[in-house]
Design a protein around this motif. Sequence first.
Motif, PDB file in Angstrom:
ATOM      1  N   ALA A   1      44.616  57.769 108.028  1.00  0.00           N
ATOM      2  CA  ALA A   1      44.698  57.371 109.438  1.00  0.00           C
ATOM      3  C   ALA A   1      45.682  55.934 109.773  1.00  0.00           C
ATOM      4  CB  ALA A   1      43.394  57.735 109.987  1.00  0.00           C
ATOM      5  N   ARG A   2      44.946  55.361 109.526  1.00  0.00           N
ATOM      6  CA  ARG A   2      45.518  53.784 110.326  1.00  0.00           C
ATOM      7  C   ARG A   2      46.762  53.554 109.139  1.00  0.00           C
ATOM      8  NH1 ARG A   2      40.158  50.177 107.451  1.00  0.00           N
ATOM      9  NH2 ARG A   2      38.614  51.517 109.472  1.00  0.00           N
ATOM     10  N   LEU A   3      46.586  54.113 108.035  1.00  0.00           N
ATOM     11  CA  LEU A   3      48.729  54.011 108.344  1.00  0.00           C
ATOM     12  C   LEU A   3      49.489  55.630 108.849  1.00  0.00           C
ATOM     13  CD1 LEU A   3      50.574  53.239 105.710  1.00  0.00           C
ATOM     14  CD2 LEU A   3      49.879  55.894 104.174  1.00  0.00           C
ATOM     15  N   LEU A   4      49.073  56.207 109.150  1.00  0.00           N
ATOM     16  CA  LEU A   4      49.824  57.445 109.948  1.00  0.00           C
ATOM     17  C   LEU A   4      49.673  56.206 111.536  1.00  0.00           C
ATOM     18  CD1 LEU A   4      51.491  59.949 111.407  1.00  0.00           C
ATOM     19  CD2 LEU A   4      48.325  61.124 111.598  1.00  0.00           C
ATOM     20  N   GLN A   5      48.762  55.820 111.984  1.00  0.00           N
ATOM     21  CA  GLN A   5      48.751  54.924 113.307  1.00  0.00           C
ATOM     22  C   GLN A   5      50.061  54.096 113.221  1.00  0.00           C
ATOM     23  OE1 GLN A   5      45.249  52.090 113.869  1.00  0.00           O
ATOM     24  NE2 GLN A   5      44.614  53.813 115.551  1.00  0.00           N
ATOM     25  N   GLN A   6      49.686  53.162 112.332  1.00  0.00           N
ATOM     26  CA  GLN A   6      50.365  52.146 112.123  1.00  0.00           C
ATOM     27  C   GLN A   6      52.035  52.364 111.684  1.00  0.00           C
ATOM     28  OE1 GLN A   6      50.689  49.710 108.514  1.00  0.00           O
ATOM     29  NE2 GLN A   6      51.323  48.018 109.643  1.00  0.00           N
ATOM     30  N   TYR A   7      52.190  53.791 111.582  1.00  0.00           N
ATOM     31  CA  TYR A   7      53.771  54.070 111.443  1.00  0.00           C
ATOM     32  C   TYR A   7      54.298  54.632 112.331  1.00  0.00           C
ATOM     33  CZ  TYR A   7      57.974  57.349 108.945  1.00  0.00           C
ATOM     34  OH  TYR A   7      59.165  57.344 108.864  1.00  0.00           O
TER      35      TYR A   7
END
Length: 290
Positions: free
Chosen positions: A76-82
Amino acid sequence: MSSEVVLLGCPAPAKLNLFLHIIGRRDDGYHLLQSVFQLIDRCDTLDFYVRNDRQIKRINSVHGVPENDDLCVRAARLLQQYSNSQLGADIQLHKVLPMGGGVGGGSSDAATTLLALNYLWGCHLQEAELMHLGLQLGADVPFFIGRTNAFVEGIGEQMTSLATPERWFLVIEPGVHVPTPTIFSAKELTRNTKPVKITDFSNAAKVEWKNDLQAVACALHTEIQQAIDWLRQFELNIGDAKMTGSGSCVFCSFADEETAKSIQSKVPNRWKSWTAKALSQHPINSKINL
């Protein structure tokens, strides 16, 4: 605070390696493999509640997995950042699949998180982009994002969709945890199995379909070998009973549910066991318009 935008009961299915051949090793130490990944209807499930404050939280505890280490939270954090999304999520994970079992549970959880939040947050990322993100979380994550059974090559990143027969599986959990790096680094590991073609898979007589990691895992954990030996008395073809992935779960396939459940009733009490049906596509397809 959570908003009213929710997606409940998102499935994260297990996979079985119908075979797993190690055919070489790259200069950087990564192993070259060939395998068929089969989706089955045994699943973790996840609930997602969209937040408007960009916070990402797992709202339940998972034994042995701190929140910051959880692949769902990391996904979730990776998708949010990307995607630079201004939204967040509360995530609830209902864990069914065993950890360290070779059935891809953590990777599947991460893939379902990427698929669900890409939809809920309106990121509109294409499958190839999600696979690229998923690979940063684990080698099996892109497979689950692809959502079909696949012939897998390279270090696990080359996938070709594959139709597999309808069948049922009996899966046994021997109760041991197998660290994947230990298996792949073992000097006894066979690394020169002859490569096969995807067309060979429909003609099993041509090839010995085996798991090259199995011998090493069984040498380390006799319970795995004992479970395989027990299953072998019921296999239709020699070699049907085998370990999946780097272990520790072992399985055997059967033509119908009745046969699988009948044999499951005979499994010794010291092992946990379950039956599962082969899937032709990821069950999340019925929940999300992808």
